[in-house]
Write a protein that holds these residues in place. Structure first.
Motif, PDB file in Angstrom:
ATOM      1  N   VAL A   6       0.998  -1.394   0.212  1.00  0.00           N
ATOM      2  CA  VAL A   6       0.284   0.357   0.020  1.00  0.00           C
ATOM      3  C   VAL A   6       0.831   1.054  -0.257  1.00  0.00           C
ATOM      4  CG1 VAL A   6      -1.996   1.276   1.290  1.00  0.00           C
ATOM      5  CG2 VAL A   6      -1.459  -1.464   1.750  1.00  0.00           C
ATOM      6  N   ASP A   7       1.059   2.072  -1.047  1.00  0.00           N
ATOM      7  CA  ASP A   7       1.448   3.094  -1.537  1.00  0.00           C
ATOM      8  C   ASP A   7       0.887   4.172  -2.093  1.00  0.00           C
ATOM      9  OD1 ASP A   7       3.469   5.780  -1.618  1.00  0.00           O
ATOM     10  OD2 ASP A   7       5.139   4.098  -0.771  1.00  0.00           O
ATOM     11  N   ASP A   8       1.232   5.403  -1.903  1.00  0.00           N
ATOM     12  CA  ASP A   8      -0.204   6.768  -3.078  1.00  0.00           C
ATOM     13  C   ASP A   8       1.069   6.587  -4.169  1.00  0.00           C
ATOM     14  OD1 ASP A   8       1.856   7.919  -1.150  1.00  0.00           O
ATOM     15  OD2 ASP A   8       0.931   9.067  -1.614  1.00  0.00           O
ATOM     16  N   ASP A   9       2.378   6.347  -4.207  1.00  0.00           N
ATOM     17  CA  ASP A   9       3.140   6.157  -5.002  1.00  0.00           C
ATOM     18  C   ASP A   9       4.091   4.873  -6.128  1.00  0.00           C
ATOM     19  OD1 ASP A   9       5.592   7.214  -6.873  1.00  0.00           O
ATOM     20  OD2 ASP A   9       7.342   6.538  -4.883  1.00  0.00           O
ATOM     21  N   PRO A  10       2.922   5.320  -7.070  1.00  0.00           N
ATOM     22  CA  PRO A  10       2.673   3.776  -8.226  1.00  0.00           C
ATOM     23  C   PRO A  10       3.997   3.460  -8.231  1.00  0.00           C
ATOM     24  CG  PRO A  10       1.052   6.043  -8.676  1.00  0.00           C
ATOM     25  CD  PRO A  10       1.899   6.553  -8.103  1.00  0.00           C
ATOM     26  N   GLY A  11       5.270   4.471  -8.574  1.00  0.00           N
ATOM     27  CA  GLY A  11       6.535   3.826  -8.617  1.00  0.00           C
ATOM     28  C   GLY A  11       7.181   3.265  -7.226  1.00  0.00           C
ATOM     29  N   THR A  12       6.698   3.198  -6.095  1.00  0.00           N
ATOM     30  CA  THR A  12       6.868   2.568  -5.197  1.00  0.00           C
ATOM     31  C   THR A  12       6.953   0.802  -5.610  1.00  0.00           C
ATOM     32  OG1 THR A  12       7.794   4.257  -3.499  1.00  0.00           O
ATOM     33  CG2 THR A  12       6.883   2.036  -2.823  1.00  0.00           C
ATOM     34  N   THR A  13       5.574   1.287  -5.295  1.00  0.00           N
ATOM     35  CA  THR A  13       4.020  -0.149  -5.463  1.00  0.00           C
ATOM     36  C   THR A  13       4.519  -0.467  -6.502  1.00  0.00           C
ATOM     37  OG1 THR A  13       2.141   1.321  -6.650  1.00  0.00           O
ATOM     38  CG2 THR A  13       2.435   0.490  -4.505  1.00  0.00           C
ATOM     39  N   ASP A  14       4.714  -0.365  -7.676  1.00  0.00           N
ATOM     40  CA  ASP A  14       5.060  -0.891  -8.512  1.00  0.00           C
ATOM     41  C   ASP A  14       6.653  -1.490  -8.955  1.00  0.00           C
ATOM     42  OD1 ASP A  14       2.981  -0.504 -10.067  1.00  0.00           O
ATOM     43  OD2 ASP A  14       3.916   0.942 -11.442  1.00  0.00           O
ATOM     44  N   LEU A  15       7.779  -1.556  -8.033  1.00  0.00           N
ATOM     45  CA  LEU A  15       9.311  -1.822  -7.206  1.00  0.00           C
ATOM     46  C   LEU A  15       8.477  -2.434  -7.106  1.00  0.00           C
ATOM     47  CD1 LEU A  15      11.737  -1.729  -7.630  1.00  0.00           C
ATOM     48  CD2 LEU A  15      12.228   0.152  -5.566  1.00  0.00           C
ATOM     49  N   LEU A  16       7.594  -2.858  -5.647  1.00  0.00           N
ATOM     50  CA  LEU A  16       7.753  -3.247  -4.706  1.00  0.00           C
ATOM     51  C   LEU A  16       7.314  -4.510  -4.868  1.00  0.00           C
ATOM     52  CD1 LEU A  16       6.761  -1.552  -1.659  1.00  0.00           C
ATOM     53  CD2 LEU A  16       8.847  -2.585  -2.329  1.00  0.00           C
TER      54      LEU A  16
END
Length: 119
Positions: A6-16
């Motif tokens: 759960v993160d509002d930054d799509p880059g972070t959610t995609d990376l994880l």
């Protein structure tokens, strides 16, 4: 193990999502805490990885809610804030301050995996 990211930054959610998938886990993702709660009510997850600062409900509040509703779930908090210890107060099992090393996250997941496999 199934992981909800759960993160509002799509880059972070995609990376994880990509990283945990490559490590052999089954990730799902949400951009907001309220979306995460909907997913948690419809699906079974073993681990929650949540950011602290998001629109609407904070990751700290999400952590408290998940800890009360799903006490078996392992919770990992991530934040860029200096107030990262709030995750400990909210019931997270562990937390990372951004930026963190993916290897450190992977090590935590490997260490808790036997507990979930033994049931």
């Amino acid at each position: 193990m199934k992981i909800l990211i759960v993160d509002d930054d799509p880059g972070t959610t995609d990376l994880l999502e990509i990283s945990t998938s490559l490590w052999g886990y089954y990730p799902g993702k949400a951009g907001r805490a309220d979306d995460a709660l909907e997913l948690l009510n419809r699906n079974s997850y073993d681990i929650l990885i949540t950011d602290a600062e998001m629109p609407g409900m904070s990751g700290f509040d999400l952590c408290r809610t998940v800890r009360s509703r799903f006490p078996h779930m392992f919770i990992i908090g991530i934040t860029g804030s200096l107030d990262f210890r709030k995750f400990e107060e909210a019931g997270a099992d562990t937390f990372f301050r951004k930026p963190f090393k993916l290897d450190d996250l992977h090590a935590v997941l490997r260490n808790i995996q036997p507990a979930f496999e033994s049931g």
